[in-house]
Design a protein around this motif. Structure first.
Motif, mmCIF file in Angstrom:
data_model
loop_
_atom_site.group_PDB
_atom_site.id
_atom_site.type_symbol
_atom_site.label_atom_id
_atom_site.label_comp_id
_atom_site.label_asym_id
_atom_site.label_seq_id
_atom_site.Cartn_x
_atom_site.Cartn_y
_atom_site.Cartn_z
ATOM 1 N N ASP A 1 77.095 51.779 14.956
ATOM 2 C CA ASP A 1 76.179 52.229 13.905
ATOM 3 C C ASP A 1 75.101 53.105 14.542
ATOM 4 N N LEU A 2 75.191 54.424 14.322
ATOM 5 C CA LEU A 2 74.252 55.380 14.901
ATOM 6 C C LEU A 2 73.050 55.563 13.981
ATOM 7 N N GLY A 3 71.847 55.432 14.535
ATOM 8 C CA GLY A 3 70.653 55.514 13.700
ATOM 9 C C GLY A 3 70.570 54.301 12.798
ATOM 10 N N CYS A 4 70.701 53.116 13.382
ATOM 11 C CA CYS A 4 70.874 51.879 12.609
ATOM 12 C C CYS A 4 69.594 51.388 11.954
ATOM 13 N N SER A 5 68.446 51.953 12.287
ATOM 14 C CA SER A 5 67.128 51.539 11.764
ATOM 15 C C SER A 5 66.937 50.029 11.968
ATOM 16 N N THR A 6 66.602 49.305 10.910
ATOM 17 C CA THR A 6 66.356 47.860 11.043
ATOM 18 C C THR A 6 67.634 47.044 10.983
ATOM 19 N N GLY A 7 68.780 47.711 10.967
ATOM 20 C CA GLY A 7 70.049 47.014 11.108
ATOM 21 C C GLY A 7 70.684 46.484 9.839
ATOM 22 N N GLY A 8 70.304 47.017 8.691
ATOM 23 C CA GLY A 8 70.850 46.508 7.433
ATOM 24 C C GLY A 8 72.363 46.531 7.366
ATOM 25 N N HIS A 9 72.962 47.693 7.651
ATOM 26 C CA HIS A 9 74.422 47.786 7.658
ATOM 27 C C HIS A 9 75.019 46.923 8.761
ATOM 28 N N ALA A 10 74.463 47.040 9.964
ATOM 29 C CA ALA A 10 75.014 46.339 11.122
ATOM 30 C C ALA A 10 75.022 44.828 10.907
ATOM 31 N N LEU A 11 73.934 44.298 10.380
ATOM 32 C CA LEU A 11 73.857 42.859 10.132
ATOM 33 C C LEU A 11 74.880 42.426 9.097
ATOM 34 N N TYR A 12 75.039 43.215 8.071
ATOM 35 C CA TYR A 12 76.015 42.880 7.026
ATOM 36 C C TYR A 12 77.432 42.861 7.596
ATOM 37 N N TRP A 13 77.768 43.897 8.370
ATOM 38 C CA TRP A 13 79.112 43.948 8.953
ATOM 39 C C TRP A 13 79.294 42.874 10.018
ATOM 40 N N GLY A 14 78.236 42.565 10.753
ATOM 41 C CA GLY A 14 78.322 41.495 11.733
ATOM 42 C C GLY A 14 78.607 40.154 11.077
ATOM 43 N N GLU A 15 77.960 39.904 9.942
ATOM 44 C CA GLU A 15 78.202 38.660 9.208
ATOM 45 C C GLU A 15 79.624 38.590 8.673
#
Length: 253
Positions: A42-56
């Motif tokens: 995730d490039l330019g992930c900011s506070t990680g909204g997408h990343a956290l969702y996909w991680g879950e």
């Protein structure tokens, strides 16, 4: 980046992550499934909204951002929610050498490309993406449809507001048109027991057009490039689409 360091603590009041993910994620999931994706950068992930969702959801996710405070906040959220995600602070034009693994998907959402102000930077972003991709991978880049913005001289965006634990937050955004770039202005206002307090911040954006980006993506090495005008896979129309989504693959040269 100072602009985003200043916004780190209130960014999630500005972005409605549940609504955004509800709209965007079916698009991403369809493409992840096509490439049998399990790992995401995730490039330019900011506070990680997408990343956290996909991680879950069970994906192996790495998020990077050039704002150290955004990354710190994302790390704190991941620890709080007990989601195993790697977040790193680095530029999105210089990251490939930091990773030994290859990813099934590279995502660059949220109009991040507009922060790169010259063609060498865009090409570098594409080549860095390719360097960490598997041959079957997909890269997805989102930005606003700047042809529509330029032709209509659209300056303002919808005002956003949120009340969190009794404190009201209001976010107003607008562009100032310059010769080559656009000056993006953000006014953040907070109302607490002492009344209203406001702060304004500015940041340059470049209005990249679809044809320019497609040409640079090909120059970088992408061989298959598709464009969409929304997360519903609708056809991109430079005259009417609000957004531009580039879906890039390596394929056979």
């Amino acid at each position: 980046m100072k602009f985003y360091d200043q916004m780190a603590q209130t960014y999630d009041y500005f972005i409605d992550w549940p609504e955004r993910i509800k709209k965007e994620d079916p698009f991403y999931q369809h493409l992840f499934q096509e490439c049998l994706g399990k790992s995401i950068l995730d490039l330019g992930c900011s506070t990680g909204g997408h990343a956290l969702y996909w991680g879950e959801m069970g994906y192996n996710v790495v998020g990077i951002d050039s704002s150290s405070k955004m990354i710190k906040y994302a790390q704190e959220l991941a620890e709080k929610e007990e989601v195993d995600i790697e977040f790193q602070c680095m530029k999105i034009t210089d990251f490939a050498s930091r990773f030994q693994q290859k990813f099934d998907a590279v995502i660059c959402a949220g109009n991040t490309l507009s922060h790169l102000l010259d063609k060498p930077s865009i090409i570098r972003l594409f080549t860095e993406s390719i360097a960490v991709m598997k041959i079957t991978s997909v890269a997805i880049y989102h930005l606003l449809n700047y042809r529509l913005i330029l032709e209509n001289r659209r300056r303002d965006f919808p005002v956003k507001s949120r009340i969190v634990e009794g404190t009201e937050y209001v976010f107003a955004r607008f562009y100032d048109f310059q010769t080559e770039h656009l000056e993006f202005n953000m006014v953040s206002a907070v109302k607490d027991e002492n009344g209203w307090h406001s702060r304004s911040s500015q940041l340059l954006h470049h209005p990249w057009l679809a044809d320019e980006l497609i040409e640079m993506a090909k120059e970088a090495g992408f061989t298959e490039i598709m464009t969409y005008g929304d997360y519903d896979f609708s056809e991109f129309d430079p005259e009417t689409s609000q957004d531009l989504l580039l879906v890039c693959e390596l394929g056979e040269a």
